[in-house]
Scaffold this motif. Structure first.
Motif, short mmCIF file in Angstrom:
data_model
loop_
_atom_site.label_atom_id
_atom_site.label_comp_id
_atom_site.label_asym_id
_atom_site.label_seq_id
_atom_site.Cartn_x
_atom_site.Cartn_y
_atom_site.Cartn_z
N PRO A 1 1.00 -1.09 0.02
CA PRO A 1 0.23 0.12 -0.05
C PRO A 1 0.75 1.36 -0.02
N ARG A 2 0.29 2.53 -0.62
CA ARG A 2 1.05 3.38 -0.83
C ARG A 2 1.33 4.24 0.64
N ARG A 3 0.41 4.28 1.66
CA ARG A 3 0.57 4.81 2.80
C ARG A 3 0.54 3.84 4.00
N LEU A 4 1.82 3.79 4.67
CA LEU A 4 1.98 2.98 5.73
C LEU A 4 2.25 3.59 6.99
N ALA A 5 1.72 3.45 8.01
CA ALA A 5 2.06 3.79 9.34
C ALA A 5 2.75 2.40 10.23
N VAL A 6 4.05 2.61 10.23
CA VAL A 6 4.89 1.57 10.94
C VAL A 6 4.71 1.98 12.29
N ILE A 7 4.27 1.08 13.22
CA ILE A 7 4.10 1.48 14.77
C ILE A 7 4.42 0.31 15.50
N ASP A 8 4.93 0.92 16.56
CA ASP A 8 5.00 -0.26 17.77
C ASP A 8 4.61 0.49 19.09
N VAL A 9 4.11 -0.25 20.03
CA VAL A 9 3.69 0.33 21.26
C VAL A 9 4.55 -0.73 22.41
N GLU A 10 4.94 -0.07 23.47
CA GLU A 10 5.42 -0.85 24.47
C GLU A 10 4.26 -0.42 25.51
N SER A 11 4.06 -1.50 26.64
CA SER A 11 2.88 -1.41 27.63
C SER A 11 3.31 -1.93 28.97
N THR A 12 2.26 -1.69 29.99
CA THR A 12 2.62 -2.63 31.30
C THR A 12 2.43 -3.88 31.34
N GLY A 13 1.91 -4.54 30.26
CA GLY A 13 1.59 -5.90 30.14
C GLY A 13 0.89 -6.22 29.06
N ALA A 14 0.67 -7.63 28.82
CA ALA A 14 0.27 -8.06 27.53
C ALA A 14 -1.15 -7.99 27.39
N HIS A 15 -1.97 -7.62 28.52
CA HIS A 15 -3.46 -7.73 28.33
C HIS A 15 -3.88 -6.36 27.51
N PRO A 16 -4.79 -6.31 26.40
CA PRO A 16 -4.96 -5.31 25.63
C PRO A 16 -5.88 -4.27 26.18
N VAL A 17 -6.72 -5.10 27.18
CA VAL A 17 -7.87 -4.14 27.83
C VAL A 17 -7.38 -3.81 29.29
N ARG A 18 -6.74 -4.34 29.79
CA ARG A 18 -6.44 -4.29 31.31
C ARG A 18 -5.13 -3.50 31.41
N ASP A 19 -4.18 -3.59 30.53
CA ASP A 19 -2.80 -3.01 30.68
C ASP A 19 -3.10 -1.57 29.93
N ARG A 20 -1.94 -0.58 29.88
CA ARG A 20 -1.74 0.42 29.36
C ARG A 20 -0.56 0.64 28.71
N ILE A 21 -0.70 1.79 27.54
CA ILE A 21 0.67 1.97 26.73
C ILE A 21 1.47 2.91 27.73
N THR A 22 3.02 2.65 27.44
CA THR A 22 3.92 3.35 28.04
C THR A 22 4.75 4.06 26.99
N GLU A 23 4.90 3.64 25.78
CA GLU A 23 5.32 4.27 24.67
C GLU A 23 4.89 3.91 23.64
N ILE A 24 4.98 5.12 22.57
CA ILE A 24 4.53 4.90 21.14
C ILE A 24 5.57 5.13 20.21
N ALA A 25 5.67 4.61 19.09
CA ALA A 25 6.73 5.17 17.90
C ALA A 25 5.82 4.97 16.70
N ILE A 26 5.98 5.89 15.90
CA ILE A 26 5.33 5.82 14.45
C ILE A 26 6.37 6.44 13.37
N LEU A 27 6.21 5.54 12.36
CA LEU A 27 6.93 6.12 11.09
C LEU A 27 5.95 6.19 10.28
N ARG A 28 5.72 7.39 9.72
CA ARG A 28 4.37 7.43 8.54
C ARG A 28 5.47 7.42 7.07
#
Length: 478
Positions: free
Chosen positions: A4-31
């Motif tokens: 695809p022409r437009r990509l957003a390469v992203i990674d998040v770090e979090s307090t744990g592996a549970h996507p509902v209970r845990d929370r994000i601690t860091e985000i990085a994005i390359l557009r």
């Protein structure tokens, strides 16, 4: 184009592996637009909850580092702008996507995007390889990672991988692979986005729950089912595969709204924790556990003329060091009767004298020449019972092979977990985090016999390689 022409390469770090209970601690994005990086952004994020020590050890992100970081709500506008009209690209992408989607939902905003998973892209392009985790990709493709398990470090690796495969494969091949990597999985109806991707690829136990959230008081709520696996992620996914949903399995899959897991240090650790959970929680979709409190052994009664010629001696919770002249270990009388019937066939013993058949005179087995005839006066009681004692001698608990307590050390390289289990005379004295604590258990914990532990340990010791994990403790510590 192949991708695809437009990509957003992203990674998040979090307090744990549970996507509902845990929370994000860091985000990085390359557009990325038309193969060029048009925006690069990264930020720590205040999670609003403590970062567990194990997570801090892996990521290097501490509570102090995020104390003054912006909340997700403060950076949500930037994140939304960077992701707008882009394909969401991440490794095990549904995991990162779930964290971003849930973070937006918590501030009252919706988020959706087409998703391209680089794990699936790697599998489609390199099917000859079995490992497609980020560390495997770094090693296989000689990618450079400046900061592993930090958001921008991992994003840079993914962008290197994307550029490398674009250069290595014809556009039509890459386009087909990208189509497969963007195919949305069939999600279990009751589970939140990213839940299956959050389950780690390590050994351990998994618990299926019928409620979306655990009890507020921090206690463990009774699960529907407890299972074990060498690969938790693969085994959990099997439960929700459309082609295996039949009968009771389909009913279970439809009721699951939450998955919890316990990472373990090894096979024995898994078995011990599984036994404890099944006993205390009694999940309705597991086979019912028969109580171990009624375990008993047999003691022959010398010169007894009429059946029964043995006593049932309770042994659950006792110290095997005090046992004398006991034969067998039985959870219930059905087990004992089955063994006695088998021994009667093998050693021409009398079912009537063994209490397996009522009446007087010669037994039915004697008429069929399967009984030596104590019931018909063809042999003495002493002869019959000596043969019975000889047959029973090889049944039940074998002598403890060591002088005292032993320590079994288990370590799982993927999870980094270690446990030291202590046993003595087939009794489980407990598990500890290190050798010193294990030695303390050996010196202080009482021996309490448990038929399930005895059988579990006996099976485990039949594998020769397991003996390498075992160390006798010094006599002074046992």
């Amino acid at each position: 184009m192949s991708l695809p022409r437009r990509l957003a390469v992203i990674d998040v770090e979090s307090t744990g592996a549970h996507p509902v209970r845990d929370r994000i601690t860091e985000i990085a994005i390359l557009r990325i637009e038309a193969g060029e990086v048009v925006a690069r952004w990264e930020s720590l994020v205040a999670p609003g909850q403590p970062i567990p020590p194990l997570i801090e050890q892996v990521t290097g992100i501490s509570d102090a580092m995020v104390a003054d970081a912006p909340s997700f709500e403060a950076v949500a506008g930037t994140v939304a702008a960077l992701l707008e009209d882009c394909v969401f690209v991440a490794h095990s992408a549904r995991f990162d996507f779930a964290f971003i989607k849930n973070a937006f939902a918590r501030i009252g905003r919706t988020f959706d995007a087409p998703v391209l998973c680089t794990v699936k892209l790697s599998r489609a392009l390199f099917p000859e390889h079995h490992r497609h985790g980020l560390d495997a990709l770094i090693e296989r493709h000689q990618l450079v990672c400046e900061a592993r398990h930090r958001a921008m470090g991992d994003v840079e690796v993914l962008w290197q991988f994307v550029r490398q495969v674009e250069a290595a494969f014809p556009p039509e091949v890459l386009a087909r692979a990208a189509e497969r990597a963007m195919k949305a999985p069939v999600l279990p109806p009751g589970l939140p986005e990213g839940m299956l991707e959050a389950v780690p690829d390590v050994s351990g136990l998994y618990l299926f729950h019928a409620t979306e959230e655990p009890p507020a008081n921090g206690r463990r709520d009774p699960p529907l089912f407890v299972g074990r696996a060498q690969s938790l992620r693969a085994r959990v996914r099997e439960h929700f595969a459309p082609n295996v949903r039949k009968g009771r399995d389909a009913e279970l899959a439809a009721r699951v709204k939450r998955v919890e897991w316990i990472e373990t240090a090894g096979e024995l650790d898994t078995s011990l924790q599984e036994l404890a959970l099944l006993r205390t929680l009694r999940p309705p979709y597991n086979r019912a556990q028969e109580p171990a409190e009624g375990a008993f052994a047999l003691r022959l009664l010398a010169n007894r003329r009429r059946a029964p010629i043995y006593d049932s001696v309770p042994i659950a919770g006792t110290d095997p060091a005090g046992w004398e002249d006991l034969y067998g270990v039985f959870r219930n009388h059905r087990e004992a009767d089955n063994l006695l019937r088998e021994l009667a066939m093998l050693y021409r013993l009398c079912p009537r004298r063994l209490g397996l058949e009522g009446g007087n005179g010669p037994c039915t087995a004697h008429a069929a020449r399967r009984c030596a005839g104590v019931c018909a006066g063809r042999e003495s009681i002493a002869e019959h019972d000596a043969r019975l004692a000889g047959a029973l001698a090889g049944v039940g608990i074998k002598p403890w092979p060591w002088a005292g307590a032993v320590r079994v050390a288990e370590h799982h390289p993927a999870s980094g977990r270690s446990r030291h289990h202590v046993f003595d005379r087939w009794c489980f004295l407990g598990s500890a985090a290190d050798e010193a604590a294990a030695a303390a258990l050996a010196a202080t914990a009482p021996r309490v016999f448990d038929v399930d532990i005895w059988r579990l340990l006996g099976r485990w010791l039949t594998v020769p390689a397991h003996l390498q994990q075992l160390s006798p403790l010094p006599a002074g510590e046992a």
